[in-house]
Design an enzyme around this catalytic site. Sequence first.
Site, PDB file in Angstrom:
ATOM      1  N   LYS A   1      16.685  -1.694   4.296  1.00  0.00           N
ATOM      2  CA  LYS A   1      17.655  -2.629   3.735  1.00  0.00           C
ATOM      3  C   LYS A   1      17.380  -2.745   2.244  1.00  0.00           C
ATOM      4  O   LYS A   1      16.477  -3.477   1.820  1.00  0.00           O
ATOM      5  CB  LYS A   1      17.568  -4.013   4.389  1.00  0.00           C
ATOM      6  CG  LYS A   1      17.953  -4.042   5.868  1.00  0.00           C
ATOM      7  CD  LYS A   1      16.782  -3.839   6.775  1.00  0.00           C
ATOM      8  CE  LYS A   1      17.174  -3.994   8.240  1.00  0.00           C
ATOM      9  NZ  LYS A   1      16.079  -3.622   9.149  1.00  0.00           N
TER      10      LYS A   1
ATOM     11  N   ASP B   1      23.140  -1.786 -10.912  1.00  0.00           N
ATOM     12  CA  ASP B   1      23.045  -1.404 -12.327  1.00  0.00           C
ATOM     13  C   ASP B   1      21.638  -1.006 -12.740  1.00  0.00           C
ATOM     14  O   ASP B   1      21.288  -1.107 -13.928  1.00  0.00           O
ATOM     15  CB  ASP B   1      23.536  -2.540 -13.227  1.00  0.00           C
ATOM     16  CG  ASP B   1      25.048  -2.708 -13.181  1.00  0.00           C
ATOM     17  OD1 ASP B   1      25.730  -1.781 -12.712  1.00  0.00           O
ATOM     18  OD2 ASP B   1      25.541  -3.768 -13.596  1.00  0.00           O
TER      19      ASP B   1
ATOM     20  N   HIS C   1      13.028 -12.397  12.924  1.00  0.00           N
ATOM     21  CA  HIS C   1      13.381 -11.035  12.531  1.00  0.00           C
ATOM     22  C   HIS C   1      12.587 -10.585  11.311  1.00  0.00           C
ATOM     23  O   HIS C   1      12.777  -9.478  10.810  1.00  0.00           O
ATOM     24  CB  HIS C   1      14.891 -10.960  12.239  1.00  0.00           C
ATOM     25  CG  HIS C   1      15.446  -9.574  12.178  1.00  0.00           C
ATOM     26  ND1 HIS C   1      15.791  -8.959  10.993  1.00  0.00           N
ATOM     27  CD2 HIS C   1      15.704  -8.680  13.161  1.00  0.00           C
ATOM     28  CE1 HIS C   1      16.263  -7.747  11.249  1.00  0.00           C
ATOM     29  NE2 HIS C   1      16.212  -7.551  12.543  1.00  0.00           N
TER      30      HIS C   1
ATOM     31  N   LYS D   1       9.620  -9.350   8.596  1.00  0.00           N
ATOM     32  CA  LYS D   1       8.604  -8.303   8.515  1.00  0.00           C
ATOM     33  C   LYS D   1       7.810  -8.532   7.234  1.00  0.00           C
ATOM     34  O   LYS D   1       7.964  -7.810   6.244  1.00  0.00           O
ATOM     35  CB  LYS D   1       9.236  -6.907   8.495  1.00  0.00           C
ATOM     36  CG  LYS D   1      10.225  -6.620   9.646  1.00  0.00           C
ATOM     37  CD  LYS D   1      11.644  -6.831   9.221  1.00  0.00           C
ATOM     38  CE  LYS D   1      12.657  -6.310  10.212  1.00  0.00           C
ATOM     39  NZ  LYS D   1      12.569  -6.725  11.571  1.00  0.00           N
TER      40      LYS D   1
ATOM     41  N   ASP E   1      -5.307 -12.847   1.690  1.00  0.00           N
ATOM     42  CA  ASP E   1      -5.985 -13.650   0.672  1.00  0.00           C
ATOM     43  C   ASP E   1      -4.965 -14.384  -0.197  1.00  0.00           C
ATOM     44  O   ASP E   1      -3.948 -14.836   0.309  1.00  0.00           O
ATOM     45  CB  ASP E   1      -6.955 -12.778  -0.126  1.00  0.00           C
ATOM     46  CG  ASP E   1      -8.102 -12.260   0.751  1.00  0.00           C
ATOM     47  OD1 ASP E   1      -8.374 -12.881   1.797  1.00  0.00           O
ATOM     48  OD2 ASP E   1      -8.712 -11.245   0.389  1.00  0.00           O
TER      49      ASP E   1
END
Length: 420
Positions: free
Chosen positions: A136, A141, A313, A315, A320
């Site tokens: 995704k 530009d 959903h 990820k 640390d």
Amino acid sequence: MSIAVEHIATDQPPDDSKARDLDYGWQSGNRVQLLENGEAYFPAVFEAMRDAQREILLETFILFEDKVGHELQGILIEAAQRGVKVVVSLDGFGCGELSPAFLRALAEAGVIVQMFDPASKTLGIRTNWFRRLHRKIVVVDASVAFIGGINFSADHLGDFGPEAKQDYAVQIIGPTVADLHHFALAQSGRQVRARRGWRRRQQRPSPWADEHGDGLVRLIYRDNIQHRDDIEEAYIHALSQARQRVVIANAYFFPGYRLLREIRNAARRGVQVQLIMQGQPDVLLAKLAARMLYDYLLKDGVVIHEYCQRPLHGKVALVDDEWSTVGSSNLDPLSLALNLEANVLIRDRAFNQQLYQSLEALARDHCQTMPAKRKPRLWLWRLTVGFLVFHVMRHFPALASWLPAHKPRLKPIESPAHDV
């Protein structure tokens, strides 16, 4: 109505030199903003697209014909009509239900629409399950980029209801945008130019930056050619260096033994390790697979939370007070061994703290914590089964290479389309 297409192979680069070029180093001086859920992500992306002057590059796994998809369609059509070059790469499985009319409207406006590994249904069932284009990425530009786990669909908005997804992405402004731009162009089959200073950056052998400080970002990805393990190795290296805390929020958690061992080892040496998993999964098998690993992790002090408000959903992960990662890659066999994925690694203390506070609030307010068991039951059997299942899936691409028509292809949709 028919839409003409032509075939362009895209699962592997045309030569080895190009594959080596797509190895990105750490870049300093970036501004990184966390975008949580569609409420933050869609307005930021759509505003950047509306302001586009030259180019929009977009890759997504899912695009639905809902209120988000139609708004995106309108923005892309308007941009193309005012002379902006728009290239949209969609996955044939995740976007397999898009209507010809929806795609034709984009193509006729001048949007370059490409479908990764499209396939018609067989007996009403889609068969193009594996090696998905799961990234995704949006680059506008060559000056602002977005990357994460959020698709273009209304189920990333809270008003979708109980099935609305909890997810994360980032907006990046700075030198790493050039890397994302270069990568997106190359993956879409567009011509790319070598940039000044490229070879100098590639001389850094370490997966960590040489400098310490804020604003350091690195693009990493996995493909089925030369970068099969890059994301997994980045996780393993960061975990091996952890000294204080680790927080991993991942929708589909079923990693291989090496990554699982580093999580356990971090907890054993006193690192506070928290995992946030799905408590209300959109795929029940994902929850069952993750729970096979719970006993193995709990007995060494890993704290496991199940997010119960809605489907998780995300990820994302942090280690640390400096290292973080956000992207499209789950920690399961599909993402680590089959799909085309992309993450960014971030070394920025302010961003790390922002992500930590968000995940800490999620765990505190909307999760249930799994009880640590003094006498884990059947953990060895579960770990053995999990190990076997993961590595069968891990070697699936090699096995599939013996089958006919196994290489995914990118098919551009051309305009004009004619009714027949």
